[in-house]
Scaffold this active site. Structure first.
Site, PDB file in Angstrom:
ATOM      1  N   SER A   1       0.821  -1.207   0.000  1.00 54.66           N
ATOM      2  CA  SER A   1       0.000   0.000   0.000  1.00 54.66           C
ATOM      3  C   SER A   1       0.858   1.262   0.000  1.00 54.66           C
ATOM      4  O   SER A   1       0.430   2.291  -0.534  1.00 54.66           O
ATOM      5  CB  SER A   1      -0.972   0.004   1.184  1.00 54.66           C
ATOM      6  N   GLU A   2       2.071   1.202   0.579  1.00 56.50           N
ATOM      7  CA  GLU A   2       2.972   2.356   0.515  1.00 56.50           C
ATOM      8  C   GLU A   2       4.420   1.877   0.463  1.00 56.50           C
ATOM      9  O   GLU A   2       4.780   0.848   1.052  1.00 56.50           O
ATOM     10  CB  GLU A   2       2.826   3.277   1.744  1.00 56.50           C
ATOM     11  N   THR A   3       5.238   2.667  -0.213  1.00 54.88           N
ATOM     12  CA  THR A   3       6.693   2.549  -0.133  1.00 54.88           C
ATOM     13  C   THR A   3       7.242   3.927   0.192  1.00 54.88           C
ATOM     14  O   THR A   3       6.834   4.921  -0.406  1.00 54.88           O
ATOM     15  CB  THR A   3       7.288   2.029  -1.452  1.00 54.88           C
TER      16      THR A   3
END
Length: 278
Positions: free
Chosen positions: A43-45
């Site tokens: 969902s995020e990096t």
């Protein structure tokens, strides 16, 4: 590029919310960061540029777009940084503002982190927007907790807070992905914070995230901080709140939220993180 993978808000590699972390992003341009986040698929990096003295510039990318702030990727970044450089104090420069983060190690070696959000605030959720949101969720007004009115809350990113009257309603999440994505993109909402209040100090949460190309976030620190600010504005905030998230996805997560009573002060979000195992 040294791409690390961590799970946040858990000490179990099979739980929590996975995040990519790049601690050496000095030479990466925006298209490369976006392409990397899409390839990672979490969902995020988070992409980090060290500035010295514990100061870090951090940008967060979902598989589809950049977001101003991400709580679970911040916890993952802080723990990854601690594993490499030792625990201590950090100051993150994000698109949402400065975020203070501290890390510490428990006797068993697990590293935890606490972030302090930017000042939170809430706005009304217009009746028409609420009706459209409920239709996309396939919920009705009868599904809502009348003691927790729907609002849009902010602590680095915007999230509608919608409280279900029962845990069963929260567990049966099956929404219209395209309709919800269109609504959220129109308003600039990052996730929808769907919650159920089990007790004054224990909430369950689920967070659809279609604007990022993710059906559901297993743990959402930014939304937990926004929830803390929302509860404080309603006069319902305990000093410490626990949020359980990800249980319905098979990735249990525990988020601890500390809520100062002074209006306008940042909300503290605490959790552990460990390296990810697929």
């Amino acid at each position: 590029m040294d791409l690390l993978r961590y799970v946040a808000f858990t000490d179990d590699p099979s739980g929590g919310n996975p995040a990519g972390v790049v601690l050496d992003a000095e030479h990466l341009d925006e298209p490369t960061m976006q392409a990397t986040a899409a390839e990672v698929g979490f969902s995020e990096t988070a992409f980090v540029v060290p500035r010295g003295g514990g100061r870090l510039d951090v940008r967060y990318f979902s598989p589809l777009a950049e977001v101003p702030f991400c709580g679970h990727a911040t916890i993952a970044t802080a723990v990854a940084h601690a594993h490499r450089h030792g625990v201590g104090e950090l100051l993150l420069n994000t698109l949402a503002g400065e975020i203070a983060v501290s890390t510490s190690a428990s006797p068993d070696g697990t590293v935890g982190a606490t972030l302090v959000s930017v000042p939170p605030r809430t706005e009304p959720l217009a009746d028409g927007d609420l009706a459209e949101l409920l239709a996309a969720l396939r919920w009705s007004a009868a599904d809502l907790d009348p003691e927790l009115p729907p609002r849009v809350a902010y602590a680095g990113a915007w999230h509608p807070v919608v409280a279900a009257a029962t845990r069963a309603r929260l567990a049966e999440l099956d929404y219209d992905y395209d309709a919800l994505a269109t609504l959220m993109q129109r308003h600039g909402w990052t996730t929808v914070d769907l919650v159920h209040r089990e007790s004054p100090t224990l909430f369950h949460a689920r967070n659809p995230f279609p604007p990022g190309g993710v059906v559901e976030d297993p743990a959402t620190g930014a939304a937990a901080a926004a929830l803390g600010g929302y509860l404080r504005e309603l006069g319902l905030a305990p000093a410490v709140l626990t949020v359980h998230q990800g249980y319905d996805l098979g990735r249990p997560s525990t988020i601890t939220v500390t809520i100062p009573q002074a209006p306008g002060t940042g909300i503290a979000v605490t959790g552990t993180a460990v390296p990810y195992e697929s």
